[in-house]
Design a protein around this motif. Sequence first.
Motif, mmCIF file in Angstrom:
data_model
loop_
_atom_site.group_PDB
_atom_site.id
_atom_site.type_symbol
_atom_site.label_atom_id
_atom_site.label_comp_id
_atom_site.label_asym_id
_atom_site.label_seq_id
_atom_site.Cartn_x
_atom_site.Cartn_y
_atom_site.Cartn_z
ATOM 1 N N SER A 33 0.821 -1.209 0.000
ATOM 2 C CA SER A 33 0.000 0.000 0.000
ATOM 3 C C SER A 33 0.854 1.256 0.000
ATOM 4 C CB SER A 33 -0.921 0.004 1.232
ATOM 5 O OG SER A 33 -1.790 -1.106 1.234
ATOM 6 N N ALA A 34 0.232 2.367 -0.384
ATOM 7 C CA ALA A 34 0.903 3.665 -0.396
ATOM 8 C C ALA A 34 -0.125 4.770 -0.230
ATOM 9 C CB ALA A 34 1.677 3.857 -1.696
ATOM 10 N N VAL A 35 0.351 5.927 0.230
ATOM 11 C CA VAL A 35 -0.473 7.135 0.314
ATOM 12 C C VAL A 35 0.003 8.078 -0.778
ATOM 13 C CG1 VAL A 35 -1.242 9.043 1.765
ATOM 14 C CG2 VAL A 35 -0.705 6.816 2.810
ATOM 15 N N GLU A 36 -0.910 8.453 -1.676
ATOM 16 C CA GLU A 36 -0.577 9.343 -2.786
ATOM 17 C C GLU A 36 -1.244 10.696 -2.541
ATOM 18 O OE1 GLU A 36 1.611 8.250 -4.661
ATOM 19 O OE2 GLU A 36 1.437 6.067 -4.546
ATOM 20 N N ILE A 37 -0.486 11.784 -2.691
ATOM 21 C CA ILE A 37 -0.976 13.116 -2.350
ATOM 22 C C ILE A 37 -0.883 14.039 -3.557
ATOM 23 C CG2 ILE A 37 -0.660 15.105 -0.832
ATOM 24 C CD1 ILE A 37 0.353 13.190 1.306
ATOM 25 N N PHE A 38 -1.977 14.786 -3.784
ATOM 26 C CA PHE A 38 -2.109 15.675 -4.935
ATOM 27 C C PHE A 38 -2.435 17.091 -4.470
ATOM 28 C CE2 PHE A 38 -3.190 11.378 -6.053
ATOM 29 C CZ PHE A 38 -2.642 11.176 -7.309
ATOM 30 N N ASP A 39 -2.069 18.064 -5.278
ATOM 31 C CA ASP A 39 -2.433 19.454 -5.054
ATOM 32 C C ASP A 39 -3.859 19.643 -5.576
ATOM 33 O OD1 ASP A 39 -2.847 22.253 -5.331
ATOM 34 O OD2 ASP A 39 -0.701 22.597 -5.486
ATOM 35 N N THR A 40 -4.793 20.049 -4.711
ATOM 36 C CA THR A 40 -6.180 20.176 -5.137
ATOM 37 C C THR A 40 -6.373 21.248 -6.205
ATOM 38 O OG1 THR A 40 -6.623 21.691 -3.299
ATOM 39 C CG2 THR A 40 -7.140 19.370 -2.954
ATOM 40 N N ARG A 41 -5.490 22.254 -6.234
ATOM 41 C CA ARG A 41 -5.667 23.348 -7.186
ATOM 42 C C ARG A 41 -5.326 22.928 -8.604
ATOM 43 N NH1 ARG A 41 -2.069 26.904 -3.185
ATOM 44 N NH2 ARG A 41 -1.071 24.847 -3.221
ATOM 45 N N THR A 42 -4.297 22.104 -8.747
ATOM 46 C CA THR A 42 -3.817 21.731 -10.080
ATOM 47 C C THR A 42 -3.980 20.246 -10.385
ATOM 48 O OG1 THR A 42 -1.588 21.284 -9.251
ATOM 49 C CG2 THR A 42 -2.087 23.546 -9.940
ATOM 50 N N LEU A 43 -4.226 19.433 -9.351
ATOM 51 C CA LEU A 43 -4.243 17.970 -9.411
ATOM 52 C C LEU A 43 -2.866 17.384 -9.708
ATOM 53 C CD1 LEU A 43 -7.588 16.714 -10.989
ATOM 54 C CD2 LEU A 43 -6.948 17.004 -8.596
ATOM 55 N N LYS A 44 -1.833 18.192 -9.562
ATOM 56 C CA LYS A 44 -0.479 17.672 -9.726
ATOM 57 C C LYS A 44 -0.144 16.723 -8.577
ATOM 58 C CE LYS A 44 4.394 19.074 -9.982
ATOM 59 N NZ LYS A 44 5.351 20.220 -9.943
ATOM 60 N N HIS A 45 0.473 15.589 -8.899
ATOM 61 C CA HIS A 45 0.921 14.647 -7.878
ATOM 62 C C HIS A 45 2.155 15.232 -7.209
ATOM 63 C CE1 HIS A 45 3.050 10.911 -6.459
ATOM 64 N NE2 HIS A 45 1.839 10.695 -5.982
ATOM 65 N N VAL A 46 2.100 15.416 -5.867
ATOM 66 C CA VAL A 46 3.180 16.114 -5.183
ATOM 67 C C VAL A 46 4.086 15.197 -4.360
ATOM 68 C CG1 VAL A 46 2.017 18.335 -5.151
ATOM 69 C CG2 VAL A 46 1.614 16.736 -3.283
ATOM 70 N N ARG A 47 3.562 14.097 -3.837
ATOM 71 C CA ARG A 47 4.437 13.175 -3.121
ATOM 72 C C ARG A 47 3.729 11.847 -2.864
ATOM 73 N NH1 ARG A 47 2.778 16.928 0.485
ATOM 74 N NH2 ARG A 47 1.917 16.263 2.502
ATOM 75 N N SER A 48 4.555 10.859 -2.500
ATOM 76 C CA SER A 48 4.061 9.511 -2.251
ATOM 77 C C SER A 48 4.757 8.961 -1.015
ATOM 78 C CB SER A 48 4.349 8.607 -3.462
ATOM 79 O OG SER A 48 3.968 7.266 -3.202
ATOM 80 N N THR A 49 3.985 8.291 -0.156
ATOM 81 C CA THR A 49 4.557 7.618 1.005
ATOM 82 C C THR A 49 4.229 6.133 0.915
ATOM 83 O OG1 THR A 49 4.322 9.565 2.426
ATOM 84 C CG2 THR A 49 4.568 7.437 3.514
ATOM 85 N N SER A 50 5.260 5.323 0.764
ATOM 86 C CA SER A 50 5.054 3.883 0.679
ATOM 87 C C SER A 50 4.877 3.298 2.076
ATOM 88 C CB SER A 50 6.242 3.211 -0.008
ATOM 89 O OG SER A 50 6.097 1.800 0.049
ATOM 90 N N LEU A 51 3.820 2.515 2.258
ATOM 91 C CA LEU A 51 3.593 1.806 3.518
ATOM 92 C C LEU A 51 4.063 0.353 3.430
ATOM 93 C CD1 LEU A 51 0.020 3.128 4.425
ATOM 94 C CD2 LEU A 51 2.257 4.119 4.955
ATOM 95 N N GLY A 52 4.461 -0.062 2.241
ATOM 96 C CA GLY A 52 4.974 -1.422 2.074
ATOM 97 C C GLY A 52 3.941 -2.476 2.413
ATOM 98 N N PHE A 53 4.424 -3.593 2.974
ATOM 99 C CA PHE A 53 3.518 -4.670 3.375
ATOM 100 C C PHE A 53 2.765 -4.257 4.635
ATOM 101 C CE2 PHE A 53 7.096 -7.015 1.322
ATOM 102 C CZ PHE A 53 6.396 -7.425 0.197
ATOM 103 N N GLY A 54 1.484 -4.575 4.680
ATOM 104 C CA GLY A 54 0.672 -4.204 5.834
ATOM 105 C C GLY A 54 -0.346 -5.276 6.156
ATOM 106 N N PRO A 55 -1.315 -4.944 7.023
ATOM 107 C CA PRO A 55 -2.324 -5.917 7.435
ATOM 108 C C PRO A 55 -3.464 -6.062 6.437
ATOM 109 C CG PRO A 55 -2.668 -3.872 8.601
ATOM 110 C CD PRO A 55 -1.423 -3.682 7.780
ATOM 111 N N GLY A 56 -3.246 -5.642 5.206
ATOM 112 C CA GLY A 56 -4.259 -5.714 4.164
ATOM 113 C C GLY A 56 -3.949 -4.702 3.080
ATOM 114 N N SER A 57 -4.936 -4.426 2.226
ATOM 115 C CA SER A 57 -4.797 -3.430 1.166
ATOM 116 C C SER A 57 -5.404 -2.117 1.631
ATOM 117 C CB SER A 57 -5.518 -3.902 -0.105
ATOM 118 O OG SER A 57 -4.859 -5.005 -0.689
ATOM 119 N N LEU A 58 -4.652 -1.025 1.524
ATOM 120 C CA LEU A 58 -5.133 0.268 1.966
ATOM 121 C C LEU A 58 -6.255 0.758 1.054
ATOM 122 C CD1 LEU A 58 -4.621 2.634 3.998
ATOM 123 C CD2 LEU A 58 -3.165 3.636 2.228
#
Length: 267
Positions: free
Chosen positions: A101-126
């Motif tokens: 799983s990962a957390v993907e973050i976008f700028d609401t004004r432009t919808l540009k993808h600004v950063r990603s945080t990988s959570l790797g293996f977890g207790p399921g699918s995020l």
Amino acid sequence: MVAALLLLAAAPVAGDAPSPPPSPVSLRLNAAEAHQGAASDGTYLYAIDNDRIGKYRIATGEKVAQWQGERRLYPHMNSCTVVGTELVCAASNYPAVPQTSAVEIFDTRTLKHVRSTSLGFGPGSLTVMDRHEGKWWAVFANYEGKGGEPGRDYRHTVLVRMDDQFRAEASWAFPEAVLARMAPKSCSGLSWGGDGLIYATGHDRPEVYAMKLPEAGSRLELVDTIGLATPGQAIDWDPKVKRRLWSIGRGANEVVASEIREVSALP
């Protein structure tokens, strides 16, 4: 007599029972990206698909921006929520296993993808990332069959409270009555309500489950089951219109605003 009627209204819906009547719909907007979920900042709607997002003006239905990602990098973006000027999205490698799983973050004004945080293996699918009282609230879904891992099924779906660095602090199992309604899939959407209750949806049934954190123990408590005009998937409360819940009509390419009745959180 009144107390008895309230208890009846809040009684769990049996796993094979029909869904409650749908809540009133106040608005429907066409959105080509409305395949996984919807988010709103009160002025704009964000329709979410696996690897694309559309931004729409609520007042007119006009599409004002779109983001398209590379499918190998965004195989399954499920739900998003607006936090300040950022659109914070839950993503996974579903239906591939092992689950990552990962957390993907976008700028609401432009919808540009600004950063990603990988959570790797977890207790399921995020499938969910929500913000409430200074914490992140994540749902890790588990499935029976497609997308599931050996030794875990829908009963292992879990709500996790996280700090600002997405580190787990505490977690809760879902009510057994809710899991029975979601089976064999899992939780596709969740959004904290302004009333302090947790509202969650499954993958297919046209209903939303109002829940609360338990006073003790490790399982959420079901307060009420409310009918929707749309079949499950990711949801988001409108921050400007009280009791307005956004969901999607999967297959109809539309985002739907439902007016959800007040829920009494019985002791």
